[in-house]
Design a protein around this motif. Structure first.
Motif, PDB file in Angstrom:
ATOM      1  N   LEU A 189      68.359 -36.631  -3.177  1.00 29.71           N
ATOM      2  CA  LEU A 189      67.975 -35.067  -3.699  1.00 29.71           C
ATOM      3  C   LEU A 189      66.813 -34.303  -2.823  1.00 29.71           C
ATOM      4  O   LEU A 189      65.579 -34.737  -3.039  1.00 29.71           O
ATOM      5  N   TYR A 232      65.124 -29.763  -2.284  1.00 32.39           N
ATOM      6  CA  TYR A 232      64.996 -28.847  -3.499  1.00 32.39           C
ATOM      7  C   TYR A 232      63.750 -27.932  -2.703  1.00 32.39           C
ATOM      8  O   TYR A 232      63.032 -28.350  -3.472  1.00 32.39           O
ATOM      9  N   GLN A 277      68.969 -26.823  -0.945  1.00 27.12           N
ATOM     10  CA  GLN A 277      68.829 -28.335  -1.020  1.00 27.12           C
ATOM     11  C   GLN A 277      70.059 -28.768  -0.231  1.00 27.12           C
ATOM     12  O   GLN A 277      71.210 -28.685   0.544  1.00 27.12           O
ATOM     13  N   VAL A 313      72.193 -33.351  -0.899  1.00 31.46           N
ATOM     14  CA  VAL A 313      72.197 -34.122  -1.620  1.00 31.46           C
ATOM     15  C   VAL A 313      72.709 -35.260  -0.568  1.00 31.46           C
ATOM     16  O   VAL A 313      73.539 -35.183  -0.447  1.00 31.46           O
ATOM     17  N   PRO A 319      70.686 -29.724  -8.946  1.00 33.67           N
ATOM     18  CA  PRO A 319      71.235 -29.336  -7.795  1.00 33.67           C
ATOM     19  C   PRO A 319      72.509 -28.431  -7.627  1.00 33.67           C
ATOM     20  O   PRO A 319      72.968 -28.150  -9.226  1.00 33.67           O
TER      21      PRO A 319
END
Length: 492
Positions: free
Chosen positions: A111, A113, A129, A131, A270
């Motif tokens: 992940l 951010y 973001q 993932v 998330p």
């Protein structure tokens, strides 16, 4: 009496003795002060002479990596994965193409951010973001050029799925950040050198030069076998194999500097499109199972329907927003759907248990509003070129069909409670079912009402249909085109 043997003295008369010079103690103090002054002057002179003649020791020359240094470098990515996450600051490119990133990387969940800024940020300026391969951005063209750490609780609105051009721009940089972890050590580098010692916020480090691990590079970019002096990446690595800084070059990007803050390790959340905050999935309790089983009856009893709000990233270039109604008593849904890429158009979606119809109209005729927050569709559905089909097999059709089916029978399949969450101010249990066509998540509050339905889309994202149960207008069916009559057969 003979007084010559005992002459009279001043002491005998009570007067202070006379003296022609300083007393012995005074002379000793003056001598000590003089000696101290001479010593200080000599020390100062020696210091000045030493400073004028001093030269720093020459830096230790670069040398090949020792076995221990090579093993530390080989263990770097495993250490990152073990430490879970870190704060990150990145500068990529130069001049007008420079992009700056500030935020966090969570290697344990693949992940990122980040806040994206700098003169080269372009359409990615704002929050980002990622993932795994799924990436969303929250563009902010008016953001200040210099990025800052993103808010720990990300904003809930304006996120959209975004596609980066492979091999250029941000894509190689994000691949590098996520690639800096592994579950097993890399082979020790065969080409590498110890360059220098340095000090960072985390303490003393060694600066090592060696190629990037192949897993951190795009698939078509081989690791460079060039000598360190020819521009090999530099790693600021401490004695525990923790990376604090990386300086390298990436194809299509140019120079890249990555600085890690090993002490900045918050738990990241998330956004909803990427699955929402982490939970601890488990089996359903008896109470949760009963609420799920009773959901159809509960929906039909709550005025028979709900207002619906759609947020659906269904493709790399397709981000849908929608508003409308859903009736569980008549098993009918009616939505006005906007595509963020086509803000001046609306798609009217009408669906019942067996049929789905769509009509494309101008935004003003389809409920108005903005593409981000479209208005509800016109009532009754306008006449026009409606396209009818038996089933909706795309993500939007599957989500609408699952929402209608929740009023008759929740689809069966392996179920688990993902987490507790909040929807419309109410505490809900997020229950995930694998129904075959796709994974569905039912957000059910403690009264047994359905507050949200989510679908894991073919693009690897989560689409949401938020529901506010209550009394709703009667939904008229979409108008069908008039039946055409066959021309009479010509007589032979």
């Amino acid at each position: 009496m003979d007084t010559s043997a005992h002459p009279a003295t001043d002491t005998d008369s009570g007067d202070v003795p006379r003296s022609d010079g300083p007393t012995p103690p005074a002379r000793r103090r003056r001598t000590v002060l003089l000696l101290l002054g001479l010593t200080a002057a000599m020390s100062a002179t020696a210091l000045v002479i030493g400073l004028l003649s001093w030269a720093p020791d020459p830096p230790e020359p670069a040398r090949p990596l020792t076995l221990a240094e090579g093993e530390r470098l080989a263990a770097m990515r495993v250490t990152n994965l073990r430490d879970l996450r870190a704060g990150v600051r990145v500068t990529a490119g130069t001049g007008a193409a420079r992009t700056e990133l500030v935020g966090w990387v969570d290697w344990s969940r693949s992940l990122l951010y980040l806040d994206v800024g700098g003169p080269g940020a372009g359409t990615e300026r704002g929050l980002l973001q990622r993932v795994g391969p799924a990436l969303v951005i929250r563009p902010d063209p008016a953001a200040v050029p210099t990025p800052a750490a993103p808010p720990l609780v990300p904003p809930a609105d304006r996120w959209r799925q975004h596609r980066l051009t492979p091999g250029t721009g941000l894509a190689p940089v994000l691949d590098l950040l996520l690639g800096l972890c592994a579950d097993r050590p890399d082979p020790p580098p065969t080409v590498g050198r110890w360059v220098a010692r340095d000090t960072v916020a985390g303490g003393a480090v060694d600066v090592l030069a060696a190629p990037l691990p192949a897993a951190t590079l795009p698939a078509a970019t081989p690791a460079s076998p060039a000598a360190p002096d020819d521009g090999q990446p530099r790693y600021w690595l401490d004695g525990d194999a923790r990376l604090h800084k990386l300086v390298t070059r990436l194809p299509g990007v140019g120079p890249v500097t990555v600085t890690l803050n090993r002490a900045d390790r918050p738990t990241l959340r998330p956004v909803d499109a990427l699955g929402g905050r982490p939970g601890l999935p488990r089996a359903l309790t008896d109470a949760e199972r009963r609420r799920l089983d009773r959901l159809p009856a509960r929906l039909r009893a709550q005025g028979g329907g709900a207002t619906a709000t759609l947020t659906a990233p269904v493709g790399t270039d397709t981000n849908l927003r929608g508003a409308g109604w859903l009736s569980w008593t008549t098993r009918t849904a009616y939505l006005a759907v906007a595509d963020l890429g086509v803000p001046d158009r609306r798609t009217l979606l009408w669906r019942d248990a067996a049929t789905q119809a769509r009509a494309d109209v101008p935004a003003t005729a389809g409920g108005g509003g903005t593409a981000e927050t479209p208005g509800r569709p016109p009532m009754p559905p306008p006449a026009g070129a409606w396209r009818f089909d038996r089933t909706g097999t795309d993500d939007l059709g599957v989500l609408a069909g699952a929402a209608l089916a929740a009023g008759t029978d929740v689809r069966r399949g392996p179920a688990q409670r993902v987490r507790e969450d909040v929807a419309d101010g109410r505490t809900v249990d997020v229950i995930e079912l694998d129904t075959g066509p796709g994974r569905l998540r039912y957000w059910i509050d403690r009264d047994g009402s359905l507050r949200r339905l989510e679908l894991h889309t073919s693009a690897g994202m989560w689409a949401q249909l938020d529901l506010s149960p209550g009394v709703m207008p009667r939904l008229s069916p979409a108008p069908r085109p008039p039946a055409t009559t066959r021309p009479a057969a010509r007589p032979r």
